[in-house]
Design a protein around this motif. Sequence first.
Motif, mmCIF file in Angstrom:
data_model
loop_
_atom_site.group_PDB
_atom_site.id
_atom_site.type_symbol
_atom_site.label_atom_id
_atom_site.label_comp_id
_atom_site.label_asym_id
_atom_site.label_seq_id
_atom_site.Cartn_x
_atom_site.Cartn_y
_atom_site.Cartn_z
ATOM 1 N N SER A 23 -6.153 32.250 -19.103
ATOM 2 C CA SER A 23 -5.920 33.602 -18.582
ATOM 3 C C SER A 23 -7.163 34.469 -18.707
ATOM 4 O O SER A 23 -7.264 35.523 -18.094
ATOM 5 C CB SER A 23 -4.762 34.264 -19.331
ATOM 6 N N ALA A 24 -8.132 34.006 -19.499
ATOM 7 C CA ALA A 24 -9.309 34.843 -19.770
ATOM 8 C C ALA A 24 -10.415 34.574 -18.755
ATOM 9 O O ALA A 24 -10.573 33.454 -18.291
ATOM 10 C CB ALA A 24 -9.832 34.561 -21.171
ATOM 11 N N PRO A 25 -11.175 35.613 -18.420
ATOM 12 C CA PRO A 25 -12.357 35.408 -17.575
ATOM 13 C C PRO A 25 -13.330 34.496 -18.315
ATOM 14 O O PRO A 25 -13.347 34.477 -19.548
ATOM 15 C CB PRO A 25 -12.948 36.807 -17.418
ATOM 16 N N ILE A 26 -14.160 33.740 -17.580
ATOM 17 C CA ILE A 26 -15.022 32.792 -18.274
ATOM 18 C C ILE A 26 -16.299 33.437 -18.796
ATOM 19 O O ILE A 26 -17.016 32.852 -19.573
ATOM 20 C CB ILE A 26 -15.371 31.568 -17.394
ATOM 21 N N GLN A 27 -16.600 34.626 -18.361
ATOM 22 C CA GLN A 27 -17.776 35.337 -18.864
ATOM 23 C C GLN A 27 -17.538 36.827 -18.647
ATOM 24 O O GLN A 27 -16.776 37.207 -17.758
ATOM 25 C CB GLN A 27 -19.051 34.924 -18.099
ATOM 26 N N PRO A 28 -18.216 37.681 -19.442
ATOM 27 C CA PRO A 28 -18.040 39.122 -19.256
ATOM 28 C C PRO A 28 -18.310 39.580 -17.819
ATOM 29 O O PRO A 28 -17.685 40.519 -17.343
ATOM 30 C CB PRO A 28 -19.066 39.725 -20.229
#
Lengths: 168, 168
Positions: A23-28
């Motif tokens: 669910s998290a983006p892979i980078q800022p």
Amino acid sequence: MQSDSLEIKPIGAIHSPFNQAGSAPIQPVFARGAEGTVEVLPAYVDALADLEGFERIWLLYWFDRAAPFKPRVTPYLDDRKRGLFATRAPSRPNPIGMSCVRVLSVEGSTIRVGDIDVLDNTPLLDIKPYAKRFDSFDVSRQGWLDAAADKQGESDSRFYRNANDKGS
Amino acid sequence: MQSDSLEIKPIGAIHSPFNQAGSAPIQPVFARGAEGTVEVLPAYVDALADLEGFERIWLLYWFDRAAPFKPRVTPYLDDRKRGLFATRAPSRPNPIGMSCVRVLSVEGSTIRVGDIDVLDNTPLLDIKPYAKRFDSFDVSRQGWLDAAADKQGESDSRFYRNANDKGS
């Protein structure tokens, strides 16, 4: 060559809207708009002085849900196996992550941050100021990433424990 | 908040021309021309695949000679005490350093690197590719560092063990 194990201790925790691997983006850079908080333990509050003047900071943290190390993995932004050290995949020999996030405010033991790409409740290891002179380089060769320059960052569970391991 | 200790293991060692605290440049940007080698243990050689295509890599390493953590220190580039997390000083709660170095070659277990600012025989923890999209940000506010923009980076022994601690 030294090979004794070394001991590190969480200095706090990172909180974010992202609860599950995948669910998290892979980078800022793919996390614009996502806000979270960094909470340090009481012993470290005084060491946050002067941090608010910085637009961005590095968070170093422990990928506590990462799958065990494998020497070659298929990165999110590619469809071929690559050497692990040529990727930012979390399943590393020492599962230490680093993300450059935006500082929104610092109050007491809490830093509000933007562009956060880290899973909720991730153990925090270190905070460093982002300095253009030290950290920003106009590189012209970025290996396999050059061909992935226009790809979007969508994560899945391949690098996490108890998940269907597409990266194996 | 989790506070159990975590275990990390050196995956190799960094070799450089710098043998003593105070002889090393304080950042790769001040180390132009300095060359060194990164040597990984046999278990990690395969994970170096595809790394040579990258102009720069991040080295994460263990500040094995750093003095114990203090919440406020006087950085090399300033003459006032600052919160430790607003500095890149090595005497951190978890003494993990990160340096963005130039890749010169990768052969077997050895990476030849340029712009190295790390002490000789430093334990290596991780290697990550430098990616402009993930790591390069044109920040406009850099706290106390803005006033130090034209200062040169000269280190001394203040952040190392058994040294006269000017940063205390």
